[in-house]
Write an enzyme that holds these catalytic residues in place. Structure first.
Site: not given
Lengths: 286, 286
Positions: A31-32, A36-37, A156
């Site tokens: 979230g936030f 990029g998301h 990641q």
């Protein structure tokens, strides 16, 4: 856009969608949301291998250390919903912590092979165990055909790909280039922690990476020299407190002393006040 | 019956079957099949929740300790194929070790919460990590709707259910009662290790369990007294070398001192020559 808090309700919706032959793209987030998301969501929407976009928002306590910023991690669900809707998200999954980790929860996924005890894994023990565990759960809940991750978190990406391959998850993992501000700073939810002075200082990370990249492209092959370059550049910024500056193989994340043909990851982490920021560049060496 | 060694080929077949709306039942085994396995296959074939039966045969090196019987574990693929075919298996999956654990494999699934460090988990460190990891892989490869496990391995049932719940595998786990020989001995691939004398001695395990069960039903509530009963009965058999005799809660597997209303598992393990055999009974207490 449908919003689900309940695991069973999301599963029911997705079973219906799959019965219609829809292939699911998945963007897991904490979230936030930032650009990029949004880039990951747009990549999913544009992906011919995907018909339906599921986004999850879950600040995963399991991937935060005891002295880390779990409690203060920024949250703004209403703004996030707007961004998801605008990006064409079909289903947004926002589970509560108690739904993801009910009483008695006791199972973890551990990725070894040297990819979780270097870089951020060394600075944040248990972090990647938390990441692998929550992503395994989310993959089993959403059962996506394709999942999208950002390359800012390059380690990641390696850890998730290792887990997917090792545990045979029927999911394709796609990595998307880091999105940056005009001055090069990688966009991150944690940039919100920065004071105006720290914000002006933070692009030193990307500057140091580009210096090292240019040195490699100009012929430098000595990893120790490259690290010196990174440490000196980041050290020149008084507000930056270096965590690590490393040159490792890609995707094995093994220490490199002499750079040879192939790909190397140059990765840095530093604190600016209470923000711990990371960045990296992947360099192809011929 | 189709036989698959290749993961991708099995996936392709199953994708076709699922596209036809077929729901998959799955019996994972280590082969050298016996009537316990056959009972699981029959349960799957009779299950209205299932249209297609997949059986796997894989002697999983990850769940054997360094001094255990991985190398000598009995194998007879031709006989196993016949049993699978006769039981109505649609697809048999027999992967090679190199297909399941290729070079670089580095991910494990760890179930905690006190269910893996008692009973067989105490005698066989790492065993349930190996079990959980291979079952996670097999679930991701086969993607069954229902999976069937035998109650002889009661602790395995608890561990798998814990993993399925914690990692949100979309799989229903069904447990089937232990199948026994006429003299009470639980059927097991490892019974083949027994000499004729050891085979005659081995029913002492079930006899001891039934003694303890009768004591509970007659009103005994002191777990220490029940353990004494188990130890004395198994000790009366010179060829039996006791590993453990325990009374634990079900399904939490917590130590019990005073038996109260609910279910308790009485579980024993003993060596007979080179065979380590286990058995248990689940007792409902009102």
């Amino acid at each position: 856009m449908q919003v689900f808090e309940d695991i069973a309700a999301l599963r029911g919706y997705l079973a219906q969608m799959r019965a219609q032959g829809k292939r699911v793209g998945f963007v897991p987030t904490m979230g936030f949301l930032h650009q990029g998301h949004v880039a990951l969501m747009k990549a999913a929407k544009a992906d011919p291998a995907v018909d339906l976009l599921v986004v999850s928002i879950f600040v995963n306590p399991l991937q935060f250390g005891p002295r880390e910023d779990y409690r203060e991690y920024p949250r703004d669900l209403e703004r996030d919903k707007e961004l998801c809707r605008a990006a064409g998200t079909d289903a947004l999954f926002v589970p509560a912590v108690a739904a993801m980790y009910p009483e008695g929860f006791a199972t973890t996924v551990e990725v070894g092979g040297g990819v979780t005890d270097v870089l951020c894994g060394r600075s944040r023990p248990g972090h990647f165990r938390g990441v692998a565990t929550v992503v395994a759960k989310l993959f089993n809940i959403v059962q996506p055909d394709v999942a999208y991750f950002g390359m800012k978190d390059a380690q990641q990406v390696v850890v998730i790909r290792r887990m997917v391959e090792d545990l045979n998850f029927p999911v394709q993992v796609k990595a998307h280039p880091t999105v940056r501000e005009d001055d090069g700073l990688a966009v991150s939810s944690r940039n919100t922690y920065l004071s105006p002075e720290e914000r002006r200082a933070a692009p030193v990370l990307y500057r140091s990476l580009k210096l090292a990249e240019r040195a490699i492209l100009a012929g430098e092959r000595d990893a120790a020299k490259l690290k010196e370059l990174l440490v000196r550049e980041i050290g020149s910024e008084p507000l930056a407190q270096l965590d690590y500056a490393e040159v490792v193989s890609w995707p094995g994340l093994k220490p490199v002393t002499k750079i040879e043909a192939g790909a190397v990851l140059i990765a840095v982490a530093a604190r600016f006040g209470r923000a711990r920021l990371i960045d990296n560049v992947l360099v192809e060496v011929k």
